[in-house]
Design a protein around this motif. Structure first.
Motif, mmCIF file in Angstrom:
data_model
loop_
_atom_site.group_PDB
_atom_site.id
_atom_site.type_symbol
_atom_site.label_atom_id
_atom_site.label_comp_id
_atom_site.label_asym_id
_atom_site.label_seq_id
_atom_site.Cartn_x
_atom_site.Cartn_y
_atom_site.Cartn_z
ATOM 1 N N PHE A 188 0.817 -1.214 0.000
ATOM 2 C CA PHE A 188 0.000 0.000 0.000
ATOM 3 C C PHE A 188 0.846 1.258 0.000
ATOM 4 O O PHE A 188 1.963 1.285 0.524
ATOM 5 C CB PHE A 188 -0.971 0.032 1.191
ATOM 6 N N VAL A 190 0.230 5.347 0.971
ATOM 7 C CA VAL A 190 -0.688 6.321 1.571
ATOM 8 C C VAL A 190 -0.013 7.682 1.577
ATOM 9 O O VAL A 190 1.143 7.816 2.005
ATOM 10 C CB VAL A 190 -1.067 5.926 3.019
ATOM 11 N N THR A 201 -4.187 6.844 13.379
ATOM 12 C CA THR A 201 -3.773 5.940 12.301
ATOM 13 C C THR A 201 -2.255 5.905 12.176
ATOM 14 O O THR A 201 -1.653 4.836 12.023
ATOM 15 C CB THR A 201 -4.399 6.384 10.962
ATOM 16 N N VAL A 266 4.064 5.106 3.841
ATOM 17 C CA VAL A 266 3.175 6.202 4.209
ATOM 18 C C VAL A 266 3.967 7.500 4.168
ATOM 19 O O VAL A 266 4.992 7.634 4.845
ATOM 20 C CB VAL A 266 2.583 5.998 5.623
ATOM 21 N N LYS A 273 0.218 9.752 -3.301
ATOM 22 C CA LYS A 273 0.676 8.445 -2.849
ATOM 23 C C LYS A 273 2.129 8.201 -3.270
ATOM 24 O O LYS A 273 2.493 8.457 -4.420
ATOM 25 C CB LYS A 273 -0.201 7.338 -3.450
ATOM 26 N N THR A 277 -1.194 1.427 -4.508
ATOM 27 C CA THR A 277 -1.663 0.343 -3.663
ATOM 28 C C THR A 277 -2.146 -0.816 -4.528
ATOM 29 O O THR A 277 -2.915 -0.616 -5.476
ATOM 30 C CB THR A 277 -2.803 0.831 -2.755
ATOM 31 N N SER A 302 -8.088 8.305 -2.040
ATOM 32 C CA SER A 302 -7.389 8.536 -0.777
ATOM 33 C C SER A 302 -7.537 7.338 0.159
ATOM 34 O O SER A 302 -8.374 6.450 -0.063
ATOM 35 C CB SER A 302 -7.958 9.773 -0.084
ATOM 36 N N MET A 303 -6.730 7.333 1.199
ATOM 37 C CA MET A 303 -6.879 6.319 2.244
ATOM 38 C C MET A 303 -8.300 6.347 2.798
ATOM 39 O O MET A 303 -8.934 5.289 2.975
ATOM 40 C CB MET A 303 -5.879 6.570 3.375
#
Length: 341
Positions: A188, A190, A201, A266, A273, A277, A302-303
């Motif tokens: 992923f 982010v 988070t 992240v 990003k 992802t 987006s996340m």
């Protein structure tokens, strides 16, 4: 679930308007409120944070709620619908008429979500709960509550965010091409402009770093988080994470959990990003061919979009099950989400 129950799902009439609540009103909770706002099938009526809650049977306004939360630190200050409380979740459960809750809560400590589930069980409330939890050990704690949830009349959907969640479900579908699944690799990316919008988070992500754990990440001050991010230019690189995609795919019979790996990058200072992802599912077909399916999410999503959208899709699916008397614990790899119109 019996074969009759499964086949009968297609005969269930369209779900009527669903009253939903959001527990937790940080970055994810506020995004969840914005996701629900244009939906016709769902009405956002309740939300709680650490210091209070808000409830309006006619529907809450996400803009005014976010302004109050950001300026005063709690929805309890929202006039005339807010109430300040040190037992906000328990009070909201007893007061609000809600079909299902999205638990947009940080699982810090690692037992927190299971404790919330126990509070719902103890309250006598019946309905649908959805979480977007990450850790394998946290989902395993909920698995121990499966019978209690069923007896309480609660339909609980766990691991229903992006990963676990959207990507886990994609892996379960991709696996159907194969006789044997050799590996599931989830990667992923982010990007967020400011880590403070998603403090919980980011702390959960830090807990996955070498030398850190949930308790250490939870105890970090904002200044300590800032100092850590300064050392990495705002980048958090994560490998071989303890992610519940593994136990969820194992429970679904896709593959043993040791064949599932999750990692990512992240960027806490850039909304773009750092990488796309995706999930790659490699396996052997009945003809003996080795192949890989890849499912990639659009970089523009987006996340928050990839977590909240699936969460409410699973909440709708959970309501369909609940109204048919099907209770207990389900994962994102077991049940298809239903699109919320």
């Amino acid at each position: 679930m019996s074969a009759e129950q499964v086949t009968g799902l297609s005969n269930v009439p369209a779900v009527k308007q669903i009253n939903v609540g959001v527990l937790g009103f940080g970055g994810l909770g506020q995004a969840a409120a914005r996701v629900i706002a244009p939906k016709q099938e769902m009405l956002w009526v309740a939300a709680a944070d650490q210091k209070g809650y808000a409830y309006d049977a006619e529907g809450l306004d996400p803009i005014s709620c976010s302004k109050i939360y950001q300026s005063q630190g709690s929805l309890g200050y929202l006039e005339p619908y807010g109430t300040l409380s040190n037992s906000s979740i328990e009070e909201l459960i007893s007061k609000a008429s809600v079909d299902g809750y999205f638990l947009a809560l940080p699982n810090l400590p690692n037992t927190f979500m299971a404790d919330v589930a126990r509070a719902f069980i103890a309250s006598g409330w019946q309905g649908v709960l959805v979480d977007a939890m990450k850790r394998t050990s946290a989902v395993e704690q909920l698995l121990q509550l499966k019978d209690e949830l069923q007896q309480a009349g609660i339909t609980y959907m766990t691991g229903c965010g992006a990963t676990p969640g959207l990507l886990t479900a994609a892996a379960a579908l991709a696996a159907q091409s194969y006789t044997e699944v050799h590996s599931v690799k989830i990667t992923f990316g982010v990007g967020i402009a400011n880590w403070e919008a998603y403090r919980a988070t980011i702390r959960e992500d830090i807990a996955h770093l070498p030398g850190y754990d949930v308790e250490r990440a939870r105890a970090m001050t904002d200044a300590e988080v800032e100092a850590l991010l300064d050392q990495t230019n705002g980048i958090i690189t994560l490998e071989n994470m303890e992610h519940a995609d593994d136990v969820m795919l194992e429970l679904a019979g896709i593959c043993p959990r040791d064949r599932v790996t999750v990692g990512g990058v992240v960027d806490t200072r850039n909304p773009k990003k750092p990488l796309s992802t995706n999930v790659k599912v490699t396996g052997r077909t009945f003809e003996g061919k080795i192949s890989t399916h890849t499912f990639t999410l659009g970089d523009e999503t987006s996340m928050a979009a990839n977590v909240c959208g699936p969460a409410f899709g699973y909440l709708k699916a959970g309501v369909t099950l609940h109204r048919r008397g099907i209770y207990g614990l389900f994962t994102a790899a077991e049940i298809m989400p239903q699109f919320v119109q």
